[in-house]
Design an enzyme around this catalytic site. Structure first.
Site, mmCIF file in Angstrom:
data_model
loop_
_atom_site.group_PDB
_atom_site.id
_atom_site.type_symbol
_atom_site.label_atom_id
_atom_site.label_comp_id
_atom_site.label_asym_id
_atom_site.label_seq_id
_atom_site.Cartn_x
_atom_site.Cartn_y
_atom_site.Cartn_z
ATOM 1 N N SER A 16 0.960 -1.119 0.031
ATOM 2 C CA SER A 16 -0.011 0.261 -0.059
ATOM 3 C C SER A 16 1.058 1.119 -0.171
ATOM 4 O O SER A 16 1.708 1.459 -0.734
ATOM 5 C CB SER A 16 -1.066 -0.029 1.311
ATOM 6 O OG SER A 16 -1.963 0.848 1.159
ATOM 7 N N ASP A 35 -9.067 -4.892 -5.768
ATOM 8 C CA ASP A 35 -8.611 -3.885 -4.482
ATOM 9 C C ASP A 35 -9.469 -2.630 -4.853
ATOM 10 O O ASP A 35 -9.013 -1.892 -5.818
ATOM 11 C CB ASP A 35 -7.149 -3.761 -4.920
ATOM 12 C CG ASP A 35 -6.365 -3.045 -3.698
ATOM 13 O OD1 ASP A 35 -7.168 -2.423 -3.265
ATOM 14 O OD2 ASP A 35 -5.207 -3.307 -3.673
ATOM 15 N N HIS A 76 -7.369 -5.600 -1.130
ATOM 16 C CA HIS A 76 -6.167 -4.746 -0.577
ATOM 17 C C HIS A 76 -5.393 -5.745 0.339
ATOM 18 O O HIS A 76 -4.293 -5.768 0.436
ATOM 19 C CB HIS A 76 -6.457 -3.648 -0.171
ATOM 20 C CG HIS A 76 -5.621 -2.572 -0.137
ATOM 21 N ND1 HIS A 76 -4.805 -2.222 -1.042
ATOM 22 C CD2 HIS A 76 -4.974 -1.684 0.941
ATOM 23 C CE1 HIS A 76 -4.008 -1.302 -0.815
ATOM 24 N NE2 HIS A 76 -4.092 -1.025 0.436
#
Length: 287
Positions: free
Chosen positions: A98, A227, A256
């Protein structure tokens, strides 16, 4: 419990160092809000298999010192470089998730690749997800501001409401317990309010479009088809096109949080990537 001092301002930053000192080195950089614990399904198996696995708790996260300043991307990247220098690591594979992918990229473009051989960018928000000149298809900034207001009002509620989308719950093959979800939310809440908002500001202004072509090492990009935090077409696919030597692996039905829902597959892909780095290093030494 190991700590080192940030080269920027002396902040006390916590890290873990698992596995043999002589093994291939993987350095993990966590997602927003989370500490090194998010990588348990990757770090422990890899360390048990002979890899040296190091992970950083970002300032204001996990066991690292809370600071008022230092949540700009340059400082965070220099904190990461400081860990590599502190442990005198070489031949490193940097692995970010991320917003951690942004710290990895900026660390390389700002500090060079003398210590780093390879990079893995997992579920990255890079090159950026919010609309800007470099990210014309990004999210409307007005929506980001509204989400920020909800986050400020009730962080615990925000994490709870976001959890199913984070893991892509309901899609085929996705299994995550309520207990684990609650645990991860509790870990997110360890990040201080100041740190959490500082990291959100990094994401809101992020645009690494011009930097990614300068990442002069092999890059593994891992991303999920579902995601919602970092849509594949906006992030993973763009990263793979922009870096000079990128390989994209797409996980069907993954969200995610694929580090948990697709833990074994991610660990195996990282292991293959680390082995390739070791093989290249051995060939270079032989030559």
């Amino acid at each position: 419990m190991p700590f080192y001092d940030s080269p920027v301002d002396g902040a006390r930053l916590h890290y873990v160092d698992h596995g043999p000192e002589t093994g291939p080195v993987a350095v993990f950089v966590s997602s927003a809000y989370l500490g090194y614990e998010m990588w348990e399904y990757q770090m422990l198996p890899l360390a048990e298999a002979g890899y040296r696995c190091v992970a950083l708790d970002r300032r204001g996260h996990g066991r690292s010192e809370d600071t008022w300043l230092g949540y700009d991307l340059d400082t965070l990247a220099d904190d990461l470089q400081g860990l590599l220098d502190h442990l005198d690591l070489h031949g490193v594979t940097l692995i970010g998730h991320s917003v951690g992918t942004a710290e990895v990229v900026r660390c390389l473009t700002r500090n060079g690749t003398a210590r780093v051989d390879r990079v893995a960018l997992v579920s990255g928000v890079s090159p950026g997800i919010v609309r800007s000149p470099g990210v014309p298809d990004g999210i409307d900034p007005a929506l980001v501001r509204a989400d920020e207001a909800a986050f400020r009002r009730d962080r615990a509620g925000w994490f709870t409401a976001s959890a199913d989308d984070f893991f892509a719950v309901g899609l085929p093959g996705i299994e995550v317990s309520e207990a684990y979800t609650r645990y991860l939310i509790d870990r997110c809440l360890v990040a201080t309010p100041r740190a959490a908002l500082g990291i959100r500001a990094v994401v809101a202004s992020l645009d690494l479009t011009a930097e990614l072509p300068g990442v002069a090492v092999p890059v593994l990009v891992v991303h999920g088809t579902h995601d919602t935090s970092a849509p594949l077409a906006l992030t993973g696919e763009r990263i793979a096109r922009l870096v000079p030597d990128g390989t994209l692996k797409v996980y069907e039905n993954a969200g995610h949080g694929l580090f948990a829902t697709h833990a074994e597959r991610l660990t195996e892909d990282l292991r293959e990537f680390l082995d390739a780095a070791s093989a290249e290093s051995g060939l270079a030494q032989a030559a």
